[in-house]
Design a protein around this motif. Structure first.
Motif, PDB file in Angstrom:
ATOM      1  N   TRP A  83      -0.224   1.715   4.794  1.00  0.00           N
ATOM      2  CA  TRP A  83       0.070   0.946   3.583  1.00  0.00           C
ATOM      3  C   TRP A  83      -1.188   0.239   3.087  1.00  0.00           C
ATOM      4  N   GLU A 133      -2.746   1.062  -0.479  1.00  0.00           N
ATOM      5  CA  GLU A 133      -2.775   0.033  -1.524  1.00  0.00           C
ATOM      6  C   GLU A 133      -4.213  -0.280  -1.940  1.00  0.00           C
ATOM      7  N   LEU A 158       3.378  -8.283  -3.699  1.00  0.00           N
ATOM      8  CA  LEU A 158       3.040  -7.005  -4.338  1.00  0.00           C
ATOM      9  C   LEU A 158       2.702  -7.202  -5.802  1.00  0.00           C
TER      10      LEU A 158
END
Length: 108
Positions: free
Chosen positions: A58, A62, A108
């Motif tokens: 992740w 990202e 996020l």
């Protein structure tokens, strides 16, 4: 959790990295910096929640998405949800005990 001092494992712009169950720091005095160590311990908690491998998948996914978006590696790093959570709460030394499960999703 183990804290290891090693200036050769880290890139020049990084003072620490978490590789569960280790926190690697560039300089010994960073072990005494409560805010710095809290930031790194928040990452330990994130890694455990995502079973380590999923954290790194992740994290790098990202990072690369944000690098494409911003065209700047520093901005991309600072916009990663894990970093945003850790920086936002590093001065709150009791945060880890009260932190909701998967709270990084709020960043996020």
């Amino acid at each position: 959790m183990f804290v290891v001092v090693n200036k050769f494992l880290l890139a020049k712009h990084f003072d620490g990295v978490v590789l569960w169950p280790f926190i690697v720091v560039k300089r010994a005095e960073l072990k005494e910096d409560a805010v710095f160590m809290n930031h790194e311990r928040i990452h330990l908690k994130q890694q455990v929640e995502l079973l380590l491998i999923f954290f790194f998948v992740w994290y790098f996914f990202e990072y690369f998405i944000r690098l494409l978006k911003y065209g700047d590696s520093y901005k991309a790093y600072n916009r990663i949800c894990f970093e945003r959570e850790a920086y936002a709460n590093e001065r709150n030394l009791g945060y880890r005990e009260r932190r909701p499960f998967w709270n990084f999703l709020n960043y996020l």
